[in-house]
Scaffold this motif. Structure first.
Motif, PDB file in Angstrom:
ATOM      1  N   PHE A  57       0.833  -1.204   0.000  1.00 40.20           N
ATOM      2  CA  PHE A  57       0.000   0.000   0.000  1.00 40.20           C
ATOM      3  C   PHE A  57       0.865   1.251   0.000  1.00 40.20           C
ATOM      4  N   GLY A  58       1.918   1.252  -0.842  1.00 38.20           N
ATOM      5  CA  GLY A  58       2.759   2.439  -0.948  1.00 38.20           C
ATOM      6  C   GLY A  58       1.934   3.652  -1.332  1.00 38.20           C
ATOM      7  N   ASP A  59       2.093   4.751  -0.591  1.00 35.96           N
ATOM      8  CA  ASP A  59       1.262   5.922  -0.856  1.00 35.96           C
ATOM      9  C   ASP A  59       2.031   7.209  -0.617  1.00 35.96           C
ATOM     10  N   GLU A  60       2.214   7.996  -1.660  1.00 35.36           N
ATOM     11  CA  GLU A  60       2.704   9.368  -1.551  1.00 35.36           C
ATOM     12  C   GLU A  60       1.738  10.216  -2.371  1.00 35.36           C
ATOM     13  N   GLY A  61       0.468  10.118  -1.968  1.00 35.36           N
ATOM     14  CA  GLY A  61      -0.684  10.484  -2.777  1.00 35.36           C
ATOM     15  C   GLY A  61      -0.736  11.868  -3.374  1.00 35.36           C
ATOM     16  N   ALA A  62      -0.442  12.919  -2.614  1.00 32.66           N
ATOM     17  CA  ALA A  62      -0.654  14.275  -3.122  1.00 32.66           C
ATOM     18  C   ALA A  62       0.142  14.531  -4.396  1.00 32.66           C
ATOM     19  N   ALA A  63       1.309  13.942  -4.499  1.00 34.92           N
ATOM     20  CA  ALA A  63       2.148  14.144  -5.676  1.00 34.92           C
ATOM     21  C   ALA A  63       1.664  13.320  -6.862  1.00 34.92           C
ATOM     22  N   ASN A  64       0.674  12.477  -6.643  1.00 33.04           N
ATOM     23  CA  ASN A  64       0.180  11.584  -7.693  1.00 33.04           C
ATOM     24  C   ASN A  64      -1.304  11.782  -7.963  1.00 33.04           C
ATOM     25  N   HIS A  65      -1.821  12.941  -7.594  1.00 35.16           N
ATOM     26  CA  HIS A  65      -3.248  13.212  -7.757  1.00 35.16           C
ATOM     27  C   HIS A  65      -3.457  14.554  -8.445  1.00 35.16           C
TER      28      HIS A  65
END
Length: 274
Positions: free
Chosen positions: A1-9
């Motif tokens: 569940f790797g997540d660095e979401g803001a940079a990918n949204h």
């Protein structure tokens, strides 16, 4: 569940106050070993993490798109989608190596976007090689609305890479949605791994919402000067392990925060102020 979401949204829309399309970009499918994945560098965002974010936020599937980032782009150093694409309003500015299934992604966005047609501004590898895009952080920029069209705010490095500089000159003459380019010196941010994209978080407020905000946090010339003086007085330019063991550091930090809440007129918001 790797997540660095803001940079990918990215959120695309016809108008800020209207329903839009939530675009989640992931690097690999965690629960499918056979799915395409980068070979040199790890993918920092998984499909499963993106799906969990969308689910927990109660997003409508009819307005949500999941797109896989091109594994070759990740192996070229594009760790986050904001290094290869940026969106604002109904405009998506992206490199041709951004998405694994480019045409499918664009079709999905177009079918879900209401109130406006998608403006897809595609930068080809012939115009800007992927290595130059990464080195200049061309896409790690901000797209901002102006009365004369969209302005692209780019880091100074974009003028130091020949292919990118040439492309930017041609871009503003192309007659597309991006009508101007402004260059900013953000070298300190760039050296720590972030360009103008790190300032992308924007919350659009109505006039009524703006009036309801606490006035002390709205930036003015006077507040800027006071904050600059506060930074010069309290920010250390280095920190050692021994400093971390010094109880006086805690007192120093608390004094700085106490002054900051006073400057912003926030009152007592920290436990040590109570």
């Amino acid at each position: 569940f790797g997540d660095e979401g803001a940079a990918n949204h990215t959120r695309l829309c016809g108008g800020y106050g209207e329903a839009g399309v939530e675009l989640f970009v992931y690097g690999q499918v965690a629960f499918n070993d056979q799915a395409p994945a980068p070979k040199k560098y790890p993918a920092r965002q998984t499909l499963e993490a993106s799906q969990a974010i969308a689910r927990l936020h109660g997003l409508d599937g009819q307005h949500t798109v999941f797109a896989q980032q091109n594994p070759n782009a990740i192996d070229a150093g594009v760790f986050h989608n904001d290094v290869i694409a940026v969106g604002n309003g109904n405009t998506l500015f992206y490199h041709d190596m951004a998405f694994l299934e480019e045409e499918r992604v664009l079709a999905d966005i177009r079918s879900r976007l209401t109130g406006a047609e998608l403006e897809a501004v595609r930068v080809s590898s012939e115009e800007v090689p992927i290595e130059d895009a990464v080195a200049s952080y061309l896409f790690n920029s901000q797209l901002l609305n102006t009365p004369d069209g969209m302005m692209l705010a780019v880091p100074g490095e974009c003028r130091e890479v020949a292919s990118v500089s040439r492309y930017l000159d041609a871009l503003v003459q192309s007659g597309g949605p991006i009508t101007s380019v402004e260059v900013f010196d953000v070298k300190q941010s760039m050296r720590n791994g972030g360009g103008p994209a790190c300032l992308r978080l924007r919350v659009v407020l109505s006039d009524e919402e703006l009036k309801a905000m606490h006035r002390g946090v709205l930036l003015t010339d006077d507040l800027y000067e006071r904050l600059t003086a506060w930074v010069k007085a309290h920010y250390r330019d280095r920190l050692s392990q021994a400093d971390l063991a010094d109880p006086m550091l805690l007192q120093e930090v608390r004094k700085a925060l106490d002054e900051l809440t006073g400057i912003l007129g926030l009152g007592s918001i920290y436990d040590f102020q109570l």
